[in-house]
Design a protein around this motif. Structure first.
Motif, PDB file in Angstrom:
ATOM      1  N   PRO A  24     -12.614  -2.000  -8.523  1.00 58.96           N
ATOM      2  CA  PRO A  24     -11.372  -2.607  -8.036  1.00 58.96           C
ATOM      3  C   PRO A  24     -11.138  -2.282  -6.572  1.00 58.96           C
ATOM      4  CG  PRO A  24     -10.891  -0.691  -9.379  1.00 58.96           C
ATOM      5  CD  PRO A  24     -12.369  -0.939  -9.512  1.00 58.96           C
ATOM      6  N   ILE A  25     -10.507  -3.206  -5.854  1.00 59.90           N
ATOM      7  CA  ILE A  25     -10.177  -2.955  -4.458  1.00 59.90           C
ATOM      8  C   ILE A  25      -8.856  -2.207  -4.388  1.00 59.90           C
ATOM      9  CG2 ILE A  25     -11.376  -5.002  -3.621  1.00 59.90           C
ATOM     10  CD1 ILE A  25      -8.619  -6.376  -3.417  1.00 59.90           C
ATOM     11  N   VAL A  26      -8.648  -1.495  -3.299  1.00 59.49           N
ATOM     12  CA  VAL A  26      -7.360  -0.859  -3.030  1.00 59.49           C
ATOM     13  C   VAL A  26      -6.842  -1.480  -1.744  1.00 59.49           C
ATOM     14  CG1 VAL A  26      -6.129   1.265  -2.554  1.00 59.49           C
ATOM     15  CG2 VAL A  26      -8.070   1.290  -4.117  1.00 59.49           C
ATOM     16  N   PRO A  27      -5.886  -2.404  -1.815  1.00 62.40           N
ATOM     17  CA  PRO A  27      -5.391  -3.071  -0.625  1.00 62.40           C
ATOM     18  C   PRO A  27      -4.825  -2.075   0.378  1.00 62.40           C
ATOM     19  CG  PRO A  27      -4.590  -4.154  -2.615  1.00 62.40           C
ATOM     20  CD  PRO A  27      -5.211  -2.856  -3.031  1.00 62.40           C
ATOM     21  N   SER A  28      -4.996  -2.415   1.662  1.00 62.82           N
ATOM     22  CA  SER A  28      -4.486  -1.540   2.715  1.00 62.82           C
ATOM     23  C   SER A  28      -2.978  -1.416   2.597  1.00 62.82           C
ATOM     24  CB  SER A  28      -4.838  -2.121   4.092  1.00 62.82           C
ATOM     25  OG  SER A  28      -4.296  -3.416   4.230  1.00 62.82           O
ATOM     26  N   GLY A  29      -2.506  -0.203   2.788  1.00 61.89           N
ATOM     27  CA  GLY A  29      -1.072   0.040   2.702  1.00 61.89           C
ATOM     28  C   GLY A  29      -0.561   0.270   1.298  1.00 61.89           C
ATOM     29  N   HIS A  30      -1.504   0.319   0.332  1.00 63.26           N
ATOM     30  CA  HIS A  30      -1.062   0.518  -1.061  1.00 63.26           C
ATOM     31  C   HIS A  30      -1.647   1.821  -1.575  1.00 63.26           C
ATOM     32  CE1 HIS A  30      -0.079  -0.004  -5.215  1.00 63.26           C
ATOM     33  NE2 HIS A  30      -1.330  -0.175  -5.588  1.00 63.26           N
ATOM     34  N   ARG A  64      -5.524 -24.455   0.596  1.00 62.81           N
ATOM     35  CA  ARG A  64      -6.025 -23.207   0.029  1.00 62.81           C
ATOM     36  C   ARG A  64      -7.377 -22.830   0.613  1.00 62.81           C
ATOM     37  NH1 ARG A  64      -3.777 -24.331  -6.151  1.00 62.81           N
ATOM     38  NH2 ARG A  64      -1.660 -23.625  -5.670  1.00 62.81           N
ATOM     39  N   PHE A  65      -8.209 -23.806   0.891  1.00 65.10           N
ATOM     40  CA  PHE A  65      -9.462 -23.495   1.571  1.00 65.10           C
ATOM     41  C   PHE A  65      -9.187 -22.911   2.959  1.00 65.10           C
ATOM     42  CE2 PHE A  65     -11.783 -26.415  -1.385  1.00 65.10           C
ATOM     43  CZ  PHE A  65     -12.775 -25.520  -1.747  1.00 65.10           C
ATOM     44  N   LEU A  66      -8.251 -23.519   3.690  1.00 67.51           N
ATOM     45  CA  LEU A  66      -7.925 -23.025   5.025  1.00 67.51           C
ATOM     46  C   LEU A  66      -7.255 -21.659   4.964  1.00 67.51           C
ATOM     47  CD1 LEU A  66      -6.547 -26.318   6.637  1.00 67.51           C
ATOM     48  CD2 LEU A  66      -8.746 -25.210   7.105  1.00 67.51           C
ATOM     49  N   ALA A  67      -6.344 -21.479   4.006  1.00 71.19           N
ATOM     50  CA  ALA A  67      -5.621 -20.209   3.897  1.00 71.19           C
ATOM     51  C   ALA A  67      -6.570 -19.046   3.631  1.00 71.19           C
ATOM     52  CB  ALA A  67      -4.578 -20.294   2.786  1.00 71.19           C
ATOM     53  N   GLY A  68      -7.674 -19.313   2.939  1.00 71.76           N
ATOM     54  CA  GLY A  68      -8.618 -18.244   2.637  1.00 71.76           C
ATOM     55  C   GLY A  68      -9.208 -17.582   3.870  1.00 71.76           C
ATOM     56  N   PHE A  69      -9.256 -18.304   5.004  1.00 72.23           N
ATOM     57  CA  PHE A  69      -9.874 -17.754   6.204  1.00 72.23           C
ATOM     58  C   PHE A  69      -8.990 -16.719   6.902  1.00 72.23           C
ATOM     59  CE2 PHE A  69     -12.143 -21.821   5.775  1.00 72.23           C
ATOM     60  CZ  PHE A  69     -13.448 -21.367   5.835  1.00 72.23           C
ATOM     61  N   PHE A  70      -7.685 -16.753   6.659  1.00 68.23           N
ATOM     62  CA  PHE A  70      -6.813 -15.776   7.325  1.00 68.23           C
ATOM     63  C   PHE A  70      -5.885 -15.041   6.356  1.00 68.23           C
ATOM     64  CE2 PHE A  70      -5.177 -20.093   7.883  1.00 68.23           C
ATOM     65  CZ  PHE A  70      -3.932 -20.024   7.282  1.00 68.23           C
ATOM     66  N   ALA A  71      -6.065 -15.257   5.047  1.00 68.48           N
ATOM     67  CA  ALA A  71      -5.179 -14.617   4.070  1.00 68.48           C
ATOM     68  C   ALA A  71      -5.248 -13.096   4.140  1.00 68.48           C
ATOM     69  CB  ALA A  71      -5.526 -15.096   2.663  1.00 68.48           C
ATOM     70  N   ASP A  72      -6.462 -12.535   4.342  1.00 67.70           N
ATOM     71  CA  ASP A  72      -6.599 -11.078   4.380  1.00 67.70           C
ATOM     72  C   ASP A  72      -5.888 -10.487   5.591  1.00 67.70           C
ATOM     73  OD1 ASP A  72      -8.101 -11.014   2.053  1.00 67.70           O
ATOM     74  OD2 ASP A  72      -9.984 -11.301   3.114  1.00 67.70           O
ATOM     75  N   ARG A  73      -5.920 -11.185   6.718  1.00 65.53           N
ATOM     76  CA  ARG A  73      -5.285 -10.665   7.934  1.00 65.53           C
ATOM     77  C   ARG A  73      -3.771 -10.838   7.897  1.00 65.53           C
ATOM     78  NH1 ARG A  73      -9.669 -13.487  10.082  1.00 65.53           N
ATOM     79  NH2 ARG A  73      -8.326 -15.199  10.746  1.00 65.53           N
ATOM     80  N   VAL A  74      -3.306 -11.956   7.375  1.00 62.97           N
ATOM     81  CA  VAL A  74      -1.872 -12.243   7.361  1.00 62.97           C
ATOM     82  C   VAL A  74      -1.156 -11.454   6.274  1.00 62.97           C
ATOM     83  CG1 VAL A  74      -0.148 -14.062   7.002  1.00 62.97           C
ATOM     84  CG2 VAL A  74      -2.188 -14.516   8.384  1.00 62.97           C
ATOM     85  N   ASP A  83      -0.287 -11.151   1.799  1.00 65.60           N
ATOM     86  CA  ASP A  83       0.316 -11.995   0.771  1.00 65.60           C
ATOM     87  C   ASP A  83       1.785 -12.304   1.050  1.00 65.60           C
ATOM     88  OD1 ASP A  83      -2.012 -12.195  -0.788  1.00 65.60           O
ATOM     89  OD2 ASP A  83      -1.618 -10.243  -1.715  1.00 65.60           O
ATOM     90  N   ARG A  84       2.528 -11.324   1.517  1.00 67.44           N
ATOM     91  CA  ARG A  84       3.967 -11.539   1.719  1.00 67.44           C
ATOM     92  C   ARG A  84       4.230 -12.630   2.741  1.00 67.44           C
ATOM     93  NH1 ARG A  84       6.175  -5.264   1.941  1.00 67.44           N
ATOM     94  NH2 ARG A  84       5.421  -4.654  -0.136  1.00 67.44           N
ATOM     95  N   LEU A  85       3.518 -12.569   3.878  1.00 73.08           N
ATOM     96  CA  LEU A  85       3.718 -13.590   4.901  1.00 73.08           C
ATOM     97  C   LEU A  85       3.199 -14.946   4.449  1.00 73.08           C
ATOM     98  CD1 LEU A  85       2.890 -11.692   8.234  1.00 73.08           C
ATOM     99  CD2 LEU A  85       5.118 -12.394   7.346  1.00 73.08           C
ATOM    100  N   MET A  86       2.157 -14.951   3.622  1.00 66.33           N
ATOM    101  CA  MET A  86       1.644 -16.218   3.105  1.00 66.33           C
ATOM    102  C   MET A  86       2.686 -16.877   2.209  1.00 66.33           C
ATOM    103  SD  MET A  86      -1.414 -16.637   4.362  1.00 66.33           S
ATOM    104  CE  MET A  86      -2.369 -17.726   3.327  1.00 66.33           C
TER     105      MET A  86
END
Length: 411
Positions: free
Chosen positions: A184-190, A274-284, A286-289
């Motif tokens: 499992p991943i551990v998201p940054s800030g969590h 959704r294809f486009l969002a995938g390119f910057f979802a990690d940087r932006v 979930d909350r801002l998305m």
């Protein structure tokens, strides 16, 4: 292992989208062959939705016991059997019978796969996977169209997609040993909670140790907020899909062919977004998305409602609606382990799926009933209320999570 399993999950999401448009695409011919009124399509979809809601609510207990790999394979197998059953049904009551395993299989696999991806993969994959679902949902009407145009009949379309699902079931059965080998991943800030450290999700087939009862999951602070936000979003999306074209024709005077084309662009906007969002979802994040998605949908609703002499803003607004909708669903799902912990995520995502299907099943007919009394002009206002509700609930959850984080730091 990571890449191989991810490829299988991508294929699974495309395949899972395939059956979702079949009933609507084939029903104009199916109801004639079966000798039932056209309105009976609602009975089929309600049975499917009911099974989906029930299996979503039970998904945490089932997945905990058998593991996500087995649950996914069996659920897809149930869907495959139901589709083949549809293809050999010569009467309406047989369709109703096969709709039961159809719905039960769809709900269980939806909740299990979404939680597994949320826990084990980055946000970009969640967006791209749901775009793949949209791709599958867009392909199936063409399969139905080909079957009808070639004289094979609507039953052949169900058989073709049922066989595709059967092949996927076989691939999933072979892949079961892989599901427990992806960490499992551990998201940054969590910060991983202590109880989660003991109960990681990389046990065989993604199985977890501790059952989270439904009543306890609902009482977790913030769960009601996210359920309401998810309900509002799915109600918004399904209402726009069903009624936007009618609104453009009846209240904006748009030609039916043009309205139908732009209504399809709404769905394509969701998939492309959704294809486009995938390119910057990690940087932006979930909350801002989620926030940006709701605000973009709000902009689209305003454009749809502008009382101008030209219809261009309304038509463009429908496309903007689709683009705004694109990141909301994946981001809500992906943020669940972060907001509520991996221990609780499977149970909560199961409830989220139930809330989603409840909103998408019951709110569009509710709007149809309201529009009989008010007129179709009320559609933008109705959508605006759902946008406001979803945005308000998601922002309140963000505040709750932020307060919880500050309290943990002080402790």
């Amino acid at each position: 292992m990571y890449s191989l399993l991810l490829a299988i999950i991508y294929i699974a999401f495309v395949s899972l989208g395939l059956p979702d448009s079949l009933v609507g695409a084939g029903w104009p011919v199916m109801h004639q062959d079966l000798g039932v009124p056209i309105a009976f399509a609602g009975i089929i979809t309600m049975i499917i939705a009911g099974g989906t809601i029930l299996s979503s609510l039970a998904s945490e207990r089932i997945t905990r016991r058998f593991g996500v790999g087995i649950v996914t394979a069996v659920s897809v197998g149930m869907t495959a059997a139901a589709l083949v059953g549809f293809s050999v049904s010569g009467s309406f009551w047989m369709l109703c019978v096969w709709a039961i395993p159809y719905g039960l299989g769809a709900g269980a696999v939806d909740a299990a796969l979404n939680n597994y991806v949320a826990v084990h993969y980055a946000a970009r994959h969640m967006n791209w996977l749901h775009a793949c679902w949209g791709l599958g949902a867009s392909i199936s009407p063409f399969i139905m169209s080909y079957a009808l145009a070639s004289g094979l009949g609507w039953s052949s379309a169900y058989l073709i997609i049922g066989l595709i699902q059967a092949v996927l079931t076989f691939a999933l059965l072979i892949s079961i040993p892989l599901w427990g080998k992806v960490n499992p991943i551990v998201p940054s800030g969590h910060a991983v909670e202590s109880d989660e450290a003991e109960e990681t999700a990389d046990e065989p087939s993604g199985r977890t140790r501790t059952h989270v009862p439904l009543a306890r999951a609902i009482r977790i602070p913030g769960v009601i907020l996210i359920l309401t936000a998810f309900f509002a979003y799915c109600a918004l999306e399904s209402t726009a899909i069903l009624w936007a074209s009618t609104y453009l024709v009846t209240d904006r005077g748009v030609a039916p062919a043009t309205a139908a084309a732009f209504a399809s662009l709404f769905l394509l906007g969701i998939t492309a977004g959704r294809f486009l969002a995938g390119f910057f979802a990690d940087r932006v994040g979930d909350r801002l998305m989620i926030r940006g998605g709701f605000l973009t949908v709000g902009l689209g609703v305003v454009m749809l409602a502008l009382p101008l002499d030209t219809d261009v803003p309304a038509l463009v607004g429908l496309v903007v609606l689709g683009l705004g909708c694109a990141p909301i669903y994946p981001a809500i799902i992906h943020s669940t382990p972060v907001n509520f912990g991996r221990r609780n995520s499977q149970a909560i995502i199961g409830i989220q799926m139930a809330a989603a299907y409840t909103g998408s099943t019951f709110v569009p007919p509710l709007f149809g009933a309201i529009s009989i009394w008010t007129g179709m002009w009320i559609l933008p206002l109705f959508l605006a209320l759902l946008v406001a509700l979803g945005l308000l609930m998601s922002e309140r959850l963000n505040q709750l999570v932020a307060r919880r984080a500050r309290t943990s730091e002080l402790a």
